[in-house]
Write an enzyme that holds these catalytic residues in place. Structure first.
Site, PDB file in Angstrom:
ATOM      1  N   CYS A 114      63.914  33.783  52.355  1.00 25.14           N
ATOM      2  CA  CYS A 114      64.278  35.203  52.222  1.00 25.14           C
ATOM      3  C   CYS A 114      63.213  36.136  52.805  1.00 25.14           C
ATOM      4  O   CYS A 114      63.500  37.294  53.112  1.00 25.14           O
ATOM      5  CB  CYS A 114      64.536  35.556  50.762  1.00 25.14           C
ATOM      6  SG  CYS A 114      65.951  34.681  50.087  1.00 25.14           S
ATOM      7  N   HIS A 250      64.054  43.536  50.594  1.00 19.10           N
ATOM      8  CA  HIS A 250      64.967  42.390  50.570  1.00 19.10           C
ATOM      9  C   HIS A 250      65.981  42.647  49.462  1.00 19.10           C
ATOM     10  O   HIS A 250      65.634  43.093  48.373  1.00 19.10           O
ATOM     11  CB  HIS A 250      64.171  41.112  50.291  1.00 19.10           C
ATOM     12  CG  HIS A 250      65.039  39.924  50.041  1.00 19.10           C
ATOM     13  ND1 HIS A 250      66.092  39.598  50.862  1.00 19.10           N
ATOM     14  CD2 HIS A 250      65.024  38.985  49.060  1.00 19.10           C
ATOM     15  CE1 HIS A 250      66.688  38.506  50.398  1.00 19.10           C
ATOM     16  NE2 HIS A 250      66.057  38.124  49.301  1.00 19.10           N
ATOM     17  N   ASN A 280      72.912  38.652  48.422  1.00 16.43           N
ATOM     18  CA  ASN A 280      71.629  38.239  48.978  1.00 16.43           C
ATOM     19  C   ASN A 280      71.889  37.429  50.255  1.00 16.43           C
ATOM     20  O   ASN A 280      72.383  36.309  50.188  1.00 16.43           O
ATOM     21  CB  ASN A 280      70.886  37.396  47.932  1.00 16.43           C
ATOM     22  CG  ASN A 280      69.509  36.956  48.401  1.00 16.43           C
ATOM     23  OD1 ASN A 280      69.182  37.043  49.587  1.00 16.43           O
ATOM     24  ND2 ASN A 280      68.705  36.472  47.476  1.00 16.43           N
TER      25      ASN A 280
HETATM   26  O1  UT7 Z   1      66.144  35.940  47.492  1.00 22.78           O
HETATM   27  C1  UT7 Z   1      65.281  35.064  46.878  1.00 22.78           C
HETATM   28  C2  UT7 Z   1      64.752  35.643  45.683  1.00 22.78           C
HETATM   29  N1  UT7 Z   1      65.693  35.491  44.598  1.00 22.78           N
HETATM   30  C3  UT7 Z   1      65.696  36.378  43.654  1.00 22.78           C
HETATM   31  O2  UT7 Z   1      64.999  37.342  43.748  1.00 22.78           O
HETATM   32  C4  UT7 Z   1      66.550  36.131  42.429  1.00 22.78           C
HETATM   33  C5  UT7 Z   1      65.753  36.450  41.216  1.00 22.78           C
HETATM   34  N2  UT7 Z   1      66.461  36.277  39.971  1.00 22.78           N
HETATM   35  C6  UT7 Z   1      67.524  37.041  39.600  1.00 22.78           C
HETATM   36  O3  UT7 Z   1      67.978  37.869  40.377  1.00 22.78           O
HETATM   37  C7  UT7 Z   1      68.053  36.906  38.201  1.00 22.78           C
HETATM   38  O4  UT7 Z   1      67.198  36.089  37.463  1.00 22.78           O
HETATM   39  C8  UT7 Z   1      69.508  36.341  38.119  1.00 22.78           C
HETATM   40  C9  UT7 Z   1      70.503  37.373  38.628  1.00 22.78           C
HETATM   41  C10 UT7 Z   1      69.578  35.060  38.947  1.00 22.78           C
HETATM   42  C11 UT7 Z   1      69.853  36.012  36.681  1.00 22.78           C
HETATM   43  O5  UT7 Z   1      69.660  37.126  35.837  1.00 22.78           O
HETATM   44  P1  UT7 Z   1      68.885  36.959  34.446  1.00 22.78           P
HETATM   45  O6  UT7 Z   1      68.962  38.246  33.761  1.00 22.78           O
HETATM   46  O7  UT7 Z   1      67.525  36.414  34.765  1.00 22.78           O
HETATM   47  O8  UT7 Z   1      69.778  35.919  33.681  1.00 22.78           O
HETATM   48  P2  UT7 Z   1      69.413  34.448  33.163  1.00 22.78           P
HETATM   49  O9  UT7 Z   1      69.251  33.512  34.299  1.00 22.78           O
HETATM   50  O10 UT7 Z   1      68.312  34.523  32.170  1.00 22.78           O
HETATM   51  O11 UT7 Z   1      70.734  34.116  32.401  1.00 22.78           O
HETATM   52  C12 UT7 Z   1      71.149  34.843  31.265  1.00 22.78           C
HETATM   53  C13 UT7 Z   1      72.426  34.201  30.742  1.00 22.78           C
HETATM   54  C14 UT7 Z   1      72.323  32.689  30.580  1.00 22.78           C
HETATM   55  O12 UT7 Z   1      73.056  32.347  29.423  1.00 22.78           O
HETATM   56  P3  UT7 Z   1      72.299  31.984  28.052  1.00 22.78           P
HETATM   57  O13 UT7 Z   1      71.420  30.830  28.394  1.00 22.78           O
HETATM   58  O14 UT7 Z   1      71.532  33.228  27.706  1.00 22.78           O
HETATM   59  O15 UT7 Z   1      73.422  31.666  27.133  1.00 22.78           O
HETATM   60  C15 UT7 Z   1      73.017  32.154  31.786  1.00 22.78           C
HETATM   61  O16 UT7 Z   1      73.615  30.885  31.562  1.00 22.78           O
HETATM   62  O17 UT7 Z   1      73.479  34.413  31.694  1.00 22.78           O
HETATM   63  C16 UT7 Z   1      74.107  33.179  32.000  1.00 22.78           C
HETATM   64  N3  UT7 Z   1      74.595  33.230  33.376  1.00 22.78           N
HETATM   65  C17 UT7 Z   1      75.805  33.715  33.691  1.00 22.78           C
HETATM   66  N4  UT7 Z   1      76.792  34.255  32.947  1.00 22.78           N
HETATM   67  C18 UT7 Z   1      77.885  34.673  33.590  1.00 22.78           C
HETATM   68  C19 UT7 Z   1      73.965  32.828  34.504  1.00 22.78           C
HETATM   69  N5  UT7 Z   1      74.750  33.054  35.565  1.00 22.78           N
HETATM   70  C20 UT7 Z   1      75.896  33.603  35.090  1.00 22.78           C
HETATM   71  C21 UT7 Z   1      77.073  34.052  35.684  1.00 22.78           C
HETATM   72  N6  UT7 Z   1      78.047  34.596  34.914  1.00 22.78           N
HETATM   73  N7  UT7 Z   1      77.278  33.997  37.034  1.00 22.78           N
END
Ligand code: UT7
Length: 323
Positions: A114, A250, A280
């Site tokens: 990225c 980005h 992304n």
């Molecule tokens: O380009 C390269 C760089 N990449 C990035 O910059 C990405 C960086 N990370 C992010 O953008 C965020 O961490 C995400 C968007 C990937 C995730 O957001 P988050 O607020 O960190 O959520 P999380 O991963 O902590 O997940 C929270 C909850 C989890 O459920 P539990 O364990 O709390 O029950 C996940 O299983 O959300 C759940 N979850 C979803 N729910 C519905 C994860 N993906 C999804 C989904 N739909 N698509």
């Protein structure tokens, strides 16, 4: 007098197929509401089955040539930032070179995921300042949809396909930060973080693999490292966040974009945001945002722009330029 690499033209291409968040609801335990609120993404473009990264790159390149009023024969080099080249080799860049009918010069790919476009732009700057090339086409082009595990809701809803291109050309400046062109660059990587964002396959492991990400961990590094690298680039020429007309970040997550802008003391009305429409697109996201920002009248000549990106590696960096 000081030699500068200045922007001559910009362009982009997005595949025809637009995929709204609601499409994922039919086969995944997810919702438009979750995707929008956690990432800011509302839709993304996916390439057609017979559309390759070099095809997207070619179209973005032609759009940049049109914007610059230039012909491919005027280019000395092409750099394509990509992690999703059509073939293992030759490079996507040499394929674009052939597609543009360019018979001289040289072309190569840069792979910093990225952060790839920032790394490619810094390389183009170095080639121009060293006299190796006068005019360089820098492209970010990706088909990340090919790396998605469609059963992994934590990743497959986040990425999209597309390409953007900048044409950079040598021009004399005064040697002050009022010059047009690239004023400073800052590149970083730390391979100890491989396991938080990677593809679990590759030529040497005899498979294509899928993108794997510990989103929360990447998020944790993102704001601090992005604001840090932007600050470093600005500081090199005695500028700060308040001096910036546009952050062109980005486009991974609106919460990262907002957090970084806040840390840099730049209000959101001075940030180009396209994540809602593109998702992304990895190395393509910054040139796409630059092109959209220029097209819709936000970015104008002489604006001070800082781009910053982070991705797998981890690799991160920034380029400070006056448009
Ligand atoms: O380009 C390269 C760089 N990449 C990035 O910059 C990405 C960086 N990370 C992010 O953008 C965020 O961490 C995400 C968007 C990937 C995730 O957001 P988050 O607020 O960190 O959520 P999380 O991963 O902590 O997940 C929270 C909850 C989890 O459920 P539990 O364990 O709390 O029950 C996940 O299983 O959300 C759940 N979850 C979803 N729910 C519905 C994860 N993906 C999804 C989904 N739909 N698509």
């Amino acid at each position: 007098m000081t030699l500068r690499a200045i922007v001559k033209g910009v362009g982009h291409y997005l595949p025809e197929r637009v995929v709204p968040n609601s499409e994922f609801e039919s086969f995944l335990d997810t919702s438009d509401e979750w995707i929008k609120s956690r990432s800011g993404i509302e839709r993304r473009h996916f390439a057609a089955d017979d559309e390759m990264t070099s095809d997207l790159a070619e179209k973005a390149a032609k759009s940049a040539l049109l914007d610059a009023g230039m012909d491919a024969s005027e280019l000395d080099a092409i750099i394509v930032a990509t992690s999703t080249a059509d073939l293992t080799f030759p490079s996507a860049a040499t394929m674009v070179q052939a597609k543009l009918g360019m018979e001289k010069g040289f072309a190569f790919d840069v792979q910093a995921v990225c952060a790839g476009f920032v790394f490619a732009l810094a390389n183009a700057n170095a080639l121009i300042l060293s006299g190796q090339a006068k005019t360089v086409m820098v492209i970010g082009a990706e088909t990340f949809s090919r790396l998605m595990d469609w059963e992994d809701r934590g990743t497959c809803v986040l990425f999209g396909d597309g390409a953007g291109a900048l044409i950079m050309s040598a021009q004399e400046g005064e040697g002050t930060n009022a010059d047009r062109g690239i004023l400073a660059t800052d590149l970083n990587s730390d391979g100890r973080y491989k396991d938080i964002l990677y593809v679990d396959g590759g030529v040497s492991t005899k498979s294509t693999g899928f993108l794997r990400m510990e989103g929360k961990e990447v998020f944790r590094h993102a704001v601090e490292k992005l604001a840090g690298t932007a600050h470093t680039a600005l500081e090199k020429v005695g500028l700060c966040g308040e001096d910036v007309d546009w952050i062109v970040p980005h486009q991974a997550n609106i919460r990262i974009i907002k957090g970084t802008a806040k840390k840099m003391n730049v209000p959101m009305d001075r940030v180009i945001v396209t994540v809602q429409d593109h998702g992304n697109t990895s190395a393509a996201s910054i040139p796409l945002a630059l092109s959209v920002g220029k097209m819709n009248g936000q970015i104008k000549q002489d604006d001070l722009i800082v781009t910053e990106a982070i991705g797998g590696g981890l690799a991160w960096g920034s380029v400070l330029l006056r448009w």
